[in-house]
Design a protein around this motif. Structure first.
Motif, PDB file in Angstrom:
ATOM      1  N   GLY A 317       0.712  -1.207   0.018  1.00 20.36           N
ATOM      2  CA  GLY A 317       0.243   0.088  -0.098  1.00 20.36           C
ATOM      3  C   GLY A 317       0.723   1.206  -0.029  1.00 20.36           C
ATOM      4  O   GLY A 317       0.354   2.334   0.409  1.00 20.36           O
ATOM      5  N   ASP A 318       2.081   1.003  -0.319  1.00 24.29           N
ATOM      6  CA  ASP A 318       2.859   2.476  -0.354  1.00 24.29           C
ATOM      7  C   ASP A 318       2.580   3.348  -1.477  1.00 24.29           C
ATOM      8  O   ASP A 318       2.075   2.839  -2.719  1.00 24.29           O
ATOM      9  N   LEU A 319       2.708   4.632  -1.229  1.00 23.66           N
ATOM     10  CA  LEU A 319       2.396   5.609  -2.485  1.00 23.66           C
ATOM     11  C   LEU A 319       3.603   6.147  -3.019  1.00 23.66           C
ATOM     12  O   LEU A 319       4.401   6.810  -2.077  1.00 23.66           O
ATOM     13  N   PHE A 320       3.798   5.960  -4.268  1.00 20.01           N
ATOM     14  CA  PHE A 320       5.129   6.505  -4.966  1.00 20.01           C
ATOM     15  C   PHE A 320       4.812   7.638  -6.088  1.00 20.01           C
ATOM     16  O   PHE A 320       3.909   7.426  -6.812  1.00 20.01           O
ATOM     17  N   ILE A 321       5.053   8.800  -5.519  1.00 14.86           N
ATOM     18  CA  ILE A 321       4.710  10.199  -6.224  1.00 14.86           C
ATOM     19  C   ILE A 321       5.820  10.906  -6.782  1.00 14.86           C
ATOM     20  O   ILE A 321       7.039  10.531  -6.468  1.00 14.86           O
ATOM     21  N   ASN A 322       5.412  11.810  -7.871  1.00 20.31           N
ATOM     22  CA  ASN A 322       6.365  12.683  -8.343  1.00 20.31           C
ATOM     23  C   ASN A 322       7.764  11.926  -9.054  1.00 20.31           C
ATOM     24  O   ASN A 322       8.730  12.034  -9.143  1.00 20.31           O
ATOM     25  N   GLY A 323       7.009  10.879  -9.846  1.00 19.58           N
ATOM     26  CA  GLY A 323       7.984  10.096 -10.612  1.00 19.58           C
ATOM     27  C   GLY A 323       9.005   8.998 -10.026  1.00 19.58           C
ATOM     28  O   GLY A 323       9.766   8.394 -10.386  1.00 19.58           O
ATOM     29  N   SER A 324       8.614   8.858  -8.489  1.00 26.84           N
ATOM     30  CA  SER A 324       9.125   8.190  -7.879  1.00 26.84           C
ATOM     31  C   SER A 324       8.994   6.310  -8.280  1.00 26.84           C
ATOM     32  O   SER A 324       7.775   6.203  -8.593  1.00 26.84           O
ATOM     33  N   GLN A 325       9.930   5.679  -8.008  1.00 25.32           N
ATOM     34  CA  GLN A 325       9.779   4.231  -8.512  1.00 25.32           C
ATOM     35  C   GLN A 325      10.180   3.510  -7.269  1.00 25.32           C
ATOM     36  O   GLN A 325      11.337   3.906  -6.570  1.00 25.32           O
ATOM     37  N   SER A 326       9.680   2.273  -6.978  1.00 27.91           N
ATOM     38  CA  SER A 326       9.887   1.414  -5.946  1.00 27.91           C
ATOM     39  C   SER A 326      11.266   0.867  -5.902  1.00 27.91           C
ATOM     40  O   SER A 326      12.119   0.928  -4.857  1.00 27.91           O
ATOM     41  N   GLY A 327      11.643   0.316  -7.118  1.00 25.66           N
ATOM     42  CA  GLY A 327      13.101  -0.600  -7.182  1.00 25.66           C
ATOM     43  C   GLY A 327      12.652  -1.744  -6.580  1.00 25.66           C
ATOM     44  O   GLY A 327      13.930  -2.257  -6.193  1.00 25.66           O
ATOM     45  N   LEU A 328      11.745  -2.346  -6.155  1.00 26.02           N
ATOM     46  CA  LEU A 328      11.901  -3.667  -5.315  1.00 26.02           C
ATOM     47  C   LEU A 328      12.114  -4.622  -6.131  1.00 26.02           C
ATOM     48  O   LEU A 328      11.913  -4.832  -7.293  1.00 26.02           O
ATOM     49  N   MET A 329      12.883  -5.706  -5.628  1.00 26.71           N
ATOM     50  CA  MET A 329      13.465  -6.730  -6.182  1.00 26.71           C
ATOM     51  C   MET A 329      12.231  -7.798  -6.398  1.00 26.71           C
ATOM     52  O   MET A 329      11.468  -8.037  -5.200  1.00 26.71           O
ATOM     53  N   THR A 330      12.050  -8.365  -7.299  1.00 27.78           N
ATOM     54  CA  THR A 330      11.147  -9.433  -7.312  1.00 27.78           C
ATOM     55  C   THR A 330      11.261 -10.873  -7.085  1.00 27.78           C
ATOM     56  O   THR A 330      10.731 -11.689  -6.647  1.00 27.78           O
ATOM     57  N   GLU A 331      12.793 -11.201  -7.420  1.00 24.05           N
ATOM     58  CA  GLU A 331      13.220 -12.558  -7.254  1.00 24.05           C
ATOM     59  C   GLU A 331      13.534 -12.735  -5.664  1.00 24.05           C
ATOM     60  O   GLU A 331      13.454 -12.077  -4.883  1.00 24.05           O
ATOM     61  N   ASN A 332      13.732 -14.124  -5.470  1.00 23.73           N
ATOM     62  CA  ASN A 332      13.921 -14.664  -4.413  1.00 23.73           C
ATOM     63  C   ASN A 332      15.448 -14.139  -3.776  1.00 23.73           C
ATOM     64  O   ASN A 332      16.131 -14.575  -4.429  1.00 23.73           O
ATOM     65  N   VAL A 333      15.550 -13.403  -2.645  1.00 20.35           N
ATOM     66  CA  VAL A 333      16.844 -12.909  -2.235  1.00 20.35           C
ATOM     67  C   VAL A 333      17.414 -13.967  -1.413  1.00 20.35           C
ATOM     68  O   VAL A 333      18.423 -13.570  -0.515  1.00 20.35           O
ATOM     69  N   GLY A 334      16.749 -14.912  -1.001  1.00 20.66           N
ATOM     70  CA  GLY A 334      17.515 -15.946  -0.050  1.00 20.66           C
ATOM     71  C   GLY A 334      17.309 -15.691   1.439  1.00 20.66           C
ATOM     72  O   GLY A 334      18.262 -16.100   2.411  1.00 20.66           O
ATOM     73  N   CYS A 335      16.507 -14.671   1.976  1.00 20.93           N
ATOM     74  CA  CYS A 335      16.203 -14.464   3.199  1.00 20.93           C
ATOM     75  C   CYS A 335      14.681 -14.689   3.751  1.00 20.93           C
ATOM     76  O   CYS A 335      13.790 -14.681   2.667  1.00 20.93           O
ATOM     77  N   ASN A 336      14.557 -14.713   4.878  1.00 21.39           N
ATOM     78  CA  ASN A 336      13.304 -14.571   5.482  1.00 21.39           C
ATOM     79  C   ASN A 336      12.364 -13.565   5.137  1.00 21.39           C
ATOM     80  O   ASN A 336      12.915 -12.216   5.115  1.00 21.39           O
ATOM     81  N   LYS A 337      11.116 -13.548   5.272  1.00 25.44           N
ATOM     82  CA  LYS A 337      10.216 -12.553   5.415  1.00 25.44           C
ATOM     83  C   LYS A 337       9.515 -12.600   6.597  1.00 25.44           C
ATOM     84  O   LYS A 337       9.356 -13.558   7.350  1.00 25.44           O
ATOM     85  N   PHE A 338       8.993 -11.191   7.120  1.00 27.52           N
ATOM     86  CA  PHE A 338       8.388 -11.390   8.295  1.00 27.52           C
ATOM     87  C   PHE A 338       7.137 -10.280   8.138  1.00 27.52           C
ATOM     88  O   PHE A 338       6.990  -9.473   7.294  1.00 27.52           O
ATOM     89  N   HIS A 339       5.938 -10.573   8.900  1.00 28.33           N
ATOM     90  CA  HIS A 339       4.781  -9.740   9.184  1.00 28.33           C
ATOM     91  C   HIS A 339       4.743  -9.139  10.445  1.00 28.33           C
ATOM     92  O   HIS A 339       4.955 -10.019  11.415  1.00 28.33           O
ATOM     93  N   PRO A 340       4.502  -8.009  10.525  1.00 26.86           N
ATOM     94  CA  PRO A 340       4.357  -7.357  11.934  1.00 26.86           C
ATOM     95  C   PRO A 340       3.331  -8.012  12.761  1.00 26.86           C
ATOM     96  O   PRO A 340       3.360  -7.973  14.330  1.00 26.86           O
ATOM     97  N   GLY A 341       2.402  -8.601  12.107  1.00 28.95           N
ATOM     98  CA  GLY A 341       1.244  -9.279  13.044  1.00 28.95           C
ATOM     99  C   GLY A 341       1.769 -10.498  13.713  1.00 28.95           C
ATOM    100  O   GLY A 341       1.279 -10.955  14.658  1.00 28.95           O
ATOM    101  N   GLU A 342       2.859 -10.909  13.573  1.00 27.25           N
ATOM    102  CA  GLU A 342       3.573 -12.052  14.216  1.00 27.25           C
ATOM    103  C   GLU A 342       4.030 -11.264  15.512  1.00 27.25           C
ATOM    104  O   GLU A 342       4.475 -12.229  16.572  1.00 27.25           O
ATOM    105  N   HIS A 343       4.158 -10.115  15.751  1.00 29.70           N
ATOM    106  CA  HIS A 343       5.016  -9.517  16.950  1.00 29.70           C
ATOM    107  C   HIS A 343       3.968  -8.755  17.712  1.00 29.70           C
ATOM    108  O   HIS A 343       4.132  -8.528  19.004  1.00 29.70           O
TER     109      HIS A 343
END
Length: 377
Positions: A317-343
């Motif tokens: 749900g992030d908002l990228f404005i004024n020409g900003s680009q996320s730059g998100l990597m889509t491939e698996n980077v070999g590390c874990n993910k977390f969700h704050p709802g776990e904590h």
């Protein structure tokens, strides 16, 4: 800030896997009047927008205790201690901030004076302290605060700027410090970082702060050799990164929840994920200047691993404005993910709207707010 008179409604966010049940996330949608931040120089004094968290934190002096959202939510500061009245702007001596911070017993520190305290050396803060700048305008300069092997510290409503000297940070949290909350502070113009969180320090929340006129803003995890930093957990929310060049934050190893922050006109990048970091970026506003890519990835080798690795960023749900680009990597980077709802079960999150942007522009950092009356615990 006063009471919020609006309503609450439950809002559910999707969880990336089935291991975390979707708890109810508190969603604030109430109307509230906020005064402008006095150091912004704005004349618009009747901004009506959605509220920030902690609307009830100023009802009484000690209402701040354990009010933080996120990983620092247990920080009680000097809740069970005496009041210490700072009456001197000198660097040390009776009635000084340094004298209060070195005492071993719990203290709720308030100020009877306004002005600048020039620190000739790092000011070490001991456990169970609240440094409460409400009711005055206190600026710390020269050097910064050091939170070393301490716990339950709240720092509220200060200006910290103009730190000089090699490796001088505005707030340095290391090693092994925990249950820290930094709220409504204005930080700028230090030779090194504004906030450094390293060496196993954890359970920290940074909220409603204004960062400006600086290069390396927030560092979480100092070196890929320090693998014990895998324990670190930090929440940063409702902060305004105002033209700071980078590190909003830069992260090694730690789990970091970013929500409802406003980053604009960064000079290199906004958020950087490095070795094994897990970043959950939720409903933030990324407004580019000349540099357009918000997220950066760096590969480093942990001391106990054979290969280099980077971190992982989830953008929800992030908002990228004024020409900003996320730059998100889509491939698996070999590390874990977390969700704050776990904590933690609840946190206050708004849609990334222009109204939210205006609130964060005017109502972060030091505020001209009266010091509430103290009440018996």
């Amino acid at each position: 800030m006063g009471n919020s008179h609006g309503h609450h409604r439950k809002h559910r966010f999707s969880v990336p896997n089935n291991t975390v049940p979707p708890p109810p996330y508190k969603y604030e949608n109430s109307q509230h009047h906020y005064p402008p931040n006095q150091n912004q120089g704005t004349s618009n004094s009747n901004i009506t927008m959605t509220t920030l968290p902690y609307a009830n934190a100023d009802i009484s002096l000690r209402s701040l205790a354990a009010q933080a959202e996120g990983f620092g939510r247990c920080a009680i500061g000097g809740l069970h201690g005496s009041l210490y009245h700072v009456t001197s702007l000198l660097d040390d001596g009776p009635g000084s901030l340094r004298d209060a911070c070195r005492k071993k017993e719990p203290l709720w520190i308030v100020f009877e004076v306004s002005g600048t305290i020039h620190l000739s050396s790092y000011l070490s803060v001991s456990s169970y302290k609240t440094i409460d700048g409400r009711g005055q305008k206190i600026k710390l300069t020269g050097k910064g605060l050091r939170l070393k092997e301490c716990e339950h510290v709240i720092i509220c409503n200060l200006e910290i700027e103009g730190g000089r000297g090699p490796d001088v940070d505005a707030i340095q949290i290391k090693p092994n410090s925990k249950h820290i909350w930094i709220d409504r502070c204005t930080l700028s113009d230090f030779e090194d970082g504004l906030i450094d969180i390293t060496r196993g320090s954890t359970d920290i929340t940074i909220s409603r702060c204004h960062f400006h006129q600086h290069d390396k803003t927030i560092l979480i995890g100092s070196d890929p050799k320090h693998v014990d930093d895998r324990c670190m957990k930090v929440t940063i929310h409702h902060c305004f990164f105002d033209g700071t060049r980078q590190r909003h934050p830069r992260v090694r190893f730690a789990k970091v929840h970013l929500y409802n922050n406003y980053s604009r006109n960064w000079g290199i990048y906004a958020v950087c994920a490095s070795v094994e970091s897990q970043i959950f970026s939720q409903h933030n506003i990324y407004e580019a200047g000349q540099k357009k890519v918000a997220f950066k990835y760096l590969h480093e080798k942990a001391a106990d691993k054979d290969a280099e690795a980077t971190g992982h960023i989830i953008s929800e749900g992030d908002l990228f404005i004024n020409g900003s680009q996320s730059g998100l990597m889509t491939e698996n980077v070999g590390c874990n993910k977390f969700h704050p709802g776990e904590h933690y079960q609840t946190w206050t999150v708004e849609p990334p709207t222009d109204d939210l942007k205006q609130v964060l522009h005017h109502c972060t950092g030091w505020q001209s707010v009266a010091r509430p009356a103290d009440q018996a615990v």
